[in-house]
Design a protein around this motif. Structure first.
Motif, short mmCIF file in Angstrom:
data_model
loop_
_atom_site.label_atom_id
_atom_site.label_comp_id
_atom_site.label_asym_id
_atom_site.label_seq_id
_atom_site.Cartn_x
_atom_site.Cartn_y
_atom_site.Cartn_z
N ARG A 136 0.82 -1.12 -0.15
CA ARG A 136 0.14 0.15 0.07
C ARG A 136 0.91 1.19 0.09
O ARG A 136 2.09 1.28 0.19
CB ARG A 136 -0.79 -0.10 1.28
N THR A 137 0.28 2.40 -0.30
CA THR A 137 0.83 3.48 -0.21
C THR A 137 0.39 4.67 0.91
O THR A 137 -0.72 4.65 0.87
CB THR A 137 1.00 4.48 -1.37
N ASP A 191 -1.90 3.70 11.53
CA ASP A 191 -2.09 2.27 10.82
C ASP A 191 -1.72 1.16 11.66
O ASP A 191 -2.23 0.34 12.06
CB ASP A 191 -2.19 2.35 9.55
N ALA A 192 -0.32 1.32 12.12
CA ALA A 192 0.26 0.56 12.92
C ALA A 192 -0.34 0.33 14.09
O ALA A 192 -0.53 -0.58 14.90
CB ALA A 192 1.82 0.71 12.98
N LEU A 193 -0.74 1.38 14.63
CA LEU A 193 -1.26 1.84 16.01
C LEU A 193 -2.54 0.79 16.05
O LEU A 193 -3.06 0.57 17.10
CB LEU A 193 -1.17 3.04 16.48
N ALA A 194 -3.24 1.21 15.05
CA ALA A 194 -4.63 0.56 15.03
C ALA A 194 -4.53 -1.00 14.93
O ALA A 194 -5.42 -1.60 15.75
CB ALA A 194 -5.48 1.05 13.76
N GLN A 195 -3.72 -1.26 14.17
CA GLN A 195 -3.46 -2.85 14.17
C GLN A 195 -3.03 -3.43 15.42
O GLN A 195 -3.52 -4.50 16.06
CB GLN A 195 -2.46 -3.15 13.16
N PRO A 205 7.57 6.19 5.65
CA PRO A 205 6.53 5.60 6.26
C PRO A 205 6.68 4.20 6.80
O PRO A 205 5.95 3.69 7.61
CB PRO A 205 5.34 5.93 5.06
N ALA A 206 7.18 3.43 5.74
CA ALA A 206 7.45 1.84 6.04
C ALA A 206 8.26 1.41 7.42
O ALA A 206 7.75 0.79 8.36
CB ALA A 206 8.15 1.09 5.02
N PRO A 258 3.72 -2.16 3.95
CA PRO A 258 3.20 -3.70 3.85
C PRO A 258 1.71 -3.78 4.13
O PRO A 258 1.06 -2.90 4.80
CB PRO A 258 4.04 -4.54 4.98
N GLN A 259 1.30 -4.49 3.71
CA GLN A 259 -0.27 -5.05 3.94
C GLN A 259 -0.66 -5.03 5.38
O GLN A 259 -1.57 -4.51 5.86
CB GLN A 259 -0.80 -6.29 3.00
#
Length: 336
Positions: free
Chosen positions: A2-3, A12-16, A145-146, A200-201
């Motif tokens: 993803r971008t 997004d990592a926090l949400a996961q 970002p990654a 990454p996804q």
């Protein structure tokens, strides 16, 4: 793949992680506003706002971590850690050592850092060298970002206090804020790469204390973190036309420091240039020179750092902070 934008990747990592672990909570100044997507998803019990009292809410974060939660505490800017430094210096960083490992403080302190947009020396400092000087603290400074998402996930799984620093010129949230109102006439030297990139996804934690070589080069090794990595890459590309081959090493972690990667890269080129937006004296740039010399690696050495208190005026600020021109000049000096 993803971008994503830089801050989007962190959130997004926090949400996961929050979906997988109910112990993770967020709080700080304006956190419900800044992390409104997380607030909507996880509710006000896990995403909380606080009064403007860094000592109070960071102290609460340390207590919550010792009680079994895994808090992410947001400080509006890294400069404001000066208000609550006792909590980090004398408590969070020392609990595990003083308790013989019986107590840990799994807290992540998230703070924007860095300058280059005209906000002066009380709001634009980096301070990772100051923080890394304290035994017991882990200090992370991603540049893409990654890496930002992967290192945040690693920070959330770490059992000690982690300082997670994100440069404002890589943050789409900060750039939107800085570009509003009267500041529309002000230009910022935002790196072409870094604020948006492939991720990454599904997030996996990146190893803490592991540097990555962003660019190979045979004449000189440039070592940096955060925005400095992008400044160094731009300089390396410009120096190609002069026949100079410069490699760029991204530390990603200030402490623990990947000493082996630094020494290996410098041993291959015989020249080390440190690009450090933190202050020059008693900081990361001097530590890296000591690491290389203590390992018995012989090299030419120079550094491009923040020289003094950051001025408010943009044209003066540009002279103080590391930039492509100063980096190129430092490399040319080494090549002579």
């Amino acid at each position: 793949m993803r971008t994503m934008f830089f801050t989007q990747a962190i959130d997004d990592a926090l949400a996961q992680a929050m979906a997988d672990d109910s112990r993770i909570i967020l709080f700080g100044e304006d956190t419900p506003l800044l992390r409104r997507n997380l607030l909507v998803r996880f509710g006000p019990k896990r995403v909380r706002g606080t009064p403007i009292s860094e000592s109070a809410f960071l102290g609460a974060g340390v207590s919550a971590a010792m009680a079994g939660l895994r808090p992410v505490v947001e400080v509006y800017m890294v400069d404001f850690l000066g208000v609550c430094m006792d909590v980090l210096l004398n408590h969070a960083a020392k609990v595990e050592a003083f308790s013989g490992g019986k107590w840990t403080v799994p807290i992540v302190v998230r703070a924007p850092c860095g300058g280059g947009y005209g906000d002066s020396g009380q709001h634009e400092q980096s301070l990772w060298g100051w923080l890394a000087h304290i035994p017991g603290l882990t200090v992370l400074v991603p540049s893409t970002p990654a890496d930002a998402g992967g290192l945040m996930l690693a920070a959330l799984q770490h059992d000690g206090p982690v300082i997670f620093l994100e440069h404002k010129l890589l943050s789409e949230t900060w750039l939107e804020f800085l570009g509003s109102g009267a500041r529309r006439t002000v230009q910022y030297d935002v790196p072409a790469e870094g604020a948006r990139g492939s991720v990454p996804q599904r997030w996996e934690p990146l190893p803490i204390g592991k540097a990555v070589l962003r660019r190979t080069g045979g004449d000189v090794t440039i070592v940096s973190v955060g925005v400095g990595v992008h400044r160094a890459t731009e300089a390396a590309q410009a120096l190609e036309s002069e026949g100079i081959s410069a490699g760029v090493l991204d530390l990603r972690t200030v402490t623990p420091l990947d000493k082996a990667a630094v020494c290996q890269a410098v041993a291959q080129t015989g020249r080390l240039l440190v690009v450090d937006e933190d202050y020059k004296g008693f900081g990361l740039s001097g530590e890296l020179s000591a690491v290389v010399l203590e390992a018995g690696v012989s090299c030419g050495y120079a550094r491009v750092c923040t020289q003094t208190t950051i001025p408010y005026a943009r044209h003066l600020e540009d002279q103080v902070l590391p930039n492509k021109e100063r980096i190129c000049a430092g490399v040319r000096q080494l090549m002579q």
